[in-house]
Motif scaffolding. Structure first.
Motif, PDB file in Angstrom:
ATOM      1  N   ARG A   1       0.925  -0.971   0.209  1.00 44.70           N
ATOM      2  CA  ARG A   1       0.150   0.021  -0.045  1.00 44.70           C
ATOM      3  C   ARG A   1       0.987   1.491  -0.042  1.00 44.70           C
ATOM      4  O   ARG A   1       0.744   2.235  -0.715  1.00 44.70           O
ATOM      5  CB  ARG A   1      -0.840   0.021   1.275  1.00 44.70           C
ATOM      6  N   TRP A   2       1.896   1.388   0.913  1.00 41.70           N
ATOM      7  CA  TRP A   2       2.941   2.464   0.779  1.00 41.70           C
ATOM      8  C   TRP A   2       3.500   2.571  -0.612  1.00 41.70           C
ATOM      9  O   TRP A   2       3.705   3.792  -0.971  1.00 41.70           O
ATOM     10  CB  TRP A   2       3.725   2.107   1.895  1.00 41.70           C
TER      11      TRP A   2
ATOM     12  N   SER B   1       1.262   4.306  -2.892  1.00 42.46           N
ATOM     13  CA  SER B   1       1.023   5.523  -2.536  1.00 42.46           C
ATOM     14  C   SER B   1       2.132   6.517  -3.243  1.00 42.46           C
ATOM     15  O   SER B   1       2.193   7.725  -2.812  1.00 42.46           O
ATOM     16  CB  SER B   1       0.793   5.968  -1.165  1.00 42.46           C
TER      17      SER B   1
ATOM     18  N   ARG C   1       4.392   7.893  -0.151  1.00 42.08           N
ATOM     19  CA  ARG C   1       4.066   9.125   0.568  1.00 42.08           C
ATOM     20  C   ARG C   1       3.399   9.061   1.953  1.00 42.08           C
ATOM     21  O   ARG C   1       3.685   9.808   2.800  1.00 42.08           O
ATOM     22  CB  ARG C   1       2.978   9.911  -0.244  1.00 42.08           C
ATOM     23  N   LEU C   2       2.568   7.827   1.854  1.00 38.50           N
ATOM     24  CA  LEU C   2       1.823   7.502   3.216  1.00 38.50           C
ATOM     25  C   LEU C   2       3.046   7.419   4.532  1.00 38.50           C
ATOM     26  O   LEU C   2       3.974   6.786   4.429  1.00 38.50           O
ATOM     27  CB  LEU C   2       1.108   6.290   3.183  1.00 38.50           C
ATOM     28  N   THR C   3       2.738   7.868   5.482  1.00 39.78           N
ATOM     29  CA  THR C   3       3.610   8.133   6.870  1.00 39.78           C
ATOM     30  C   THR C   3       3.227   6.905   7.544  1.00 39.78           C
ATOM     31  O   THR C   3       2.258   6.121   7.390  1.00 39.78           O
ATOM     32  CB  THR C   3       3.283   9.407   7.500  1.00 39.78           C
ATOM     33  N   LYS C   4       3.987   6.589   8.643  1.00 43.12           N
ATOM     34  CA  LYS C   4       3.813   5.558   9.355  1.00 43.12           C
ATOM     35  C   LYS C   4       2.380   5.722  10.151  1.00 43.12           C
ATOM     36  O   LYS C   4       1.593   4.653  10.175  1.00 43.12           O
ATOM     37  CB  LYS C   4       5.021   5.477  10.536  1.00 43.12           C
ATOM     38  N   GLU C   5       2.221   6.813  10.644  1.00 50.83           N
ATOM     39  CA  GLU C   5       0.876   7.142  11.342  1.00 50.83           C
ATOM     40  C   GLU C   5      -0.337   6.871  10.260  1.00 50.83           C
ATOM     41  O   GLU C   5      -1.538   6.265  10.696  1.00 50.83           O
ATOM     42  CB  GLU C   5       0.829   8.416  11.776  1.00 50.83           C
ATOM     43  N   GLU C   6      -0.130   7.323   9.289  1.00 53.42           N
ATOM     44  CA  GLU C   6      -1.393   7.130   8.155  1.00 53.42           C
ATOM     45  C   GLU C   6      -1.415   5.419   7.948  1.00 53.42           C
ATOM     46  O   GLU C   6      -2.646   5.169   7.830  1.00 53.42           O
ATOM     47  CB  GLU C   6      -1.133   7.875   6.969  1.00 53.42           C
ATOM     48  N   LEU C   7      -0.670   4.609   7.821  1.00 53.79           N
ATOM     49  CA  LEU C   7      -0.570   3.444   7.467  1.00 53.79           C
ATOM     50  C   LEU C   7      -1.035   2.643   8.641  1.00 53.79           C
ATOM     51  O   LEU C   7      -1.892   1.914   8.481  1.00 53.79           O
ATOM     52  CB  LEU C   7       0.996   2.922   7.105  1.00 53.79           C
TER      53      LEU C   7
ATOM     54  N   ARG D   1      -3.185   4.060  10.879  1.00 55.68           N
ATOM     55  CA  ARG D   1      -4.468   4.365  11.059  1.00 55.68           C
ATOM     56  C   ARG D   1      -5.321   3.380   9.907  1.00 55.68           C
ATOM     57  O   ARG D   1      -6.391   3.059  10.277  1.00 55.68           O
ATOM     58  CB  ARG D   1      -4.672   5.845  10.761  1.00 55.68           C
ATOM     59  N   GLU D   2      -4.805   3.344   8.996  1.00 53.17           N
ATOM     60  CA  GLU D   2      -5.491   2.621   7.875  1.00 53.17           C
ATOM     61  C   GLU D   2      -5.571   1.132   8.005  1.00 53.17           C
ATOM     62  O   GLU D   2      -6.822   0.557   7.969  1.00 53.17           O
ATOM     63  CB  GLU D   2      -4.778   2.736   6.398  1.00 53.17           C
TER      64      GLU D   2
END
Length: 432
Positions: free
Chosen positions: A411-412, A415, A418-424, A426-427
């Motif tokens: 997924r990262w 993207s 671009r996705l940060t650790k926190e965004e990943l 949360r998702e």
């Protein structure tokens, strides 16, 4: 692309060896020979060379340099492998070296060969000999004091040039004229020389690729064609070495064409070979190494490449690289995002290998230099999530954790990193 496979592809290129744009510098084959009496090769003035020569002469021997080091010196090519011939018997060679404090290794004692180790240099010293009965690679031999007899049992005329320590060149079989004419010629009867060692068939084509001009020796080609059916009895390791050395030469295509015409190439590969792909590869304005050329020779057919590299007992590292370069993960119309994703999963080396092979397939007019430039500049971004992060958020150890980590990485990457650790987190772990 499979994450596991991609990590394998990237793991073999800790040091980048990406291809460079070809240089226009090339020594013309018609260039004259070096006058080594006025311009001796660098190895002639090594202190270690002088120490070994003095040790043998002090023992009462006549000593001459021979073979590839002399040939290459005449061509102005640097050489580190120094062969010496002497009329001393092997025991006297060892005795003389040991008296001089030089390590003497009996690397081929039964055939008169001693390796002298002096500092960081190695010198192969062989007693003059005559081959009595051939057994493929080796022969029953007798030692001799006759330099011409020693020359006549060698393979090609320009490999039987001797250089006296005083600078005098001795040419018992006409090797100097052949070298100047870039004519690769067996000593004496070609059939006899090949019968003594079938590997000389492949050596003929390798030397033709390195030194030959547009004048292949008719007797040599006839003898090679006659012996093609017997090459299966050779050690596969020796065949592998010769094939890779030939493919690594600057211009191997003419030699490969001759191998095809004589049936030698099919005898080695086990299949009919079309040389169009390797011809296209060699015409590209980028450098290619022996493994890329090996894959192109077999038209990047993954099964054939895998079969032949296994048959010839390539190293695991080479087989792995060949497998990945034939993966066909690169396409012609990839935008920058797709290239970046491919680079991440494949690694620099595999990406560049596949781009070059695709370029060769689609003809040189389809320029892939932008792909190669991008690979050269590529810096792999670090995936921001670790297994420890997942453990901290309550994910239990085991296969499920690994699968989750794999899905997050995919997924990262999709993207565009671009996705940060926190965004990943949360998702994928909304309830953590």
């Amino acid at each position: 692309m499979c994450r596991r496979a991609s990590k394998m592809a990237g793991s073999s290129i800790r040091k980048s060896c990406l291809p460079k744009i070809k240089s226009s510098r090339k020594m013309p084959k018609s260039a004259g020979l070096v006058d080594i009496s006025d311009c001796p090769p660098p190895w002639r003035s090594w202190p270690e060379t002088n120490a070994v020569i003095s040790a043998l002469q002090d023992e009462g021997g006549v000593v001459r340099f021979v073979g590839g080091c002399v040939r290459d010196a005449l061509l102005g090519i640097a050489s580190e492998d120094i062969d010496i011939a002497t009329d001393l018997l092997p025991g006297a060679v060892m005795q003389g070296l040991e008296r001089a404090g030089i390590e003497a290794l009996p690397t081929g004692l039964d055939h008169g060969t001693i390796t002298a180790v002096c500092g960081k240099r190695h010198f192969e010293i062989t007693t003059l000999r005559v081959d009595l009965v051939g057994h493929g690679r080796h022969a029953d031999i007798a030692f001799t004091h006759d330099w011409e007899v020693d020359a006549e049992r060698r393979d090609f005329t320009f490999n039987a040039l001797y250089l006296d320590p005083t600078g005098e060149l001795i040419d018992p079989v006409g090797g100097l004229a052949d070298l100047k004419a870039r004519h690769v010629r067996f000593i004496g009867n070609a059939d006899d020389r090949i019968r003594e060692d079938r590997l000389r068939v492949l050596r003929y084509f390798r030397f033709f690729a390195r030194f030959g001009d547009d004048n292949p020796d008719a007797a040599a080609l006839k003898a090679c064609a006659k012996a093609a059916g017997d090459l299966g009895a050779l050690s596969v390791e020796r065949v592998q070495k010769e094939i890779l050395l030939l493919l690594a030469t600057e211009t191997p295509l003419a030699a490969l064409e001759l191998m095809k015409e004589t049936g030698v190439l099919e005898a080695i590969t086990g299949v009919p070979v079309n040389l169009s792909r390797i011809a296209s590869l060699l015409s590209l304005p980028v450098e290619s190494d022996a493994l890329l050329r090996f894959a192109a020779l077999l038209h990047c057919d993954k099964d054939e490449v895998s079969r032949l590299s296994a048959k010839l007992r390539f190293s695991n590292k080479h087989k792995e690289r060949l497998t990945h370069m034939c993966g066909k993960n690169i396409s012609r119309e990839m935008d920058e995002r797709d290239q970046a994703i491919a680079l991440y999963w494949l690694g620099k080396q595999t990406f560049a290998d596949q781009a070059i092979l695709l370029w060769a397939e689609l003809t040189p007019e389809c320029d892939f230099r932008q792909y190669l430039d991008r690979a050269e500049r590529w810096q792999r971004p670090p995936f921001p999530v670790t297994g420890r992060d997942l453990l901290t958020h309550g994910v239990a150890e085991g296969a499920a954790l690994g699968q989750l980590l794999n899905d997050m990485e995919i997924r990262w990457v999709e993207s565009s990193f671009r996705l940060t650790k926190e965004e990943l987190l949360r998702e994928f772990l909304p309830d953590a």
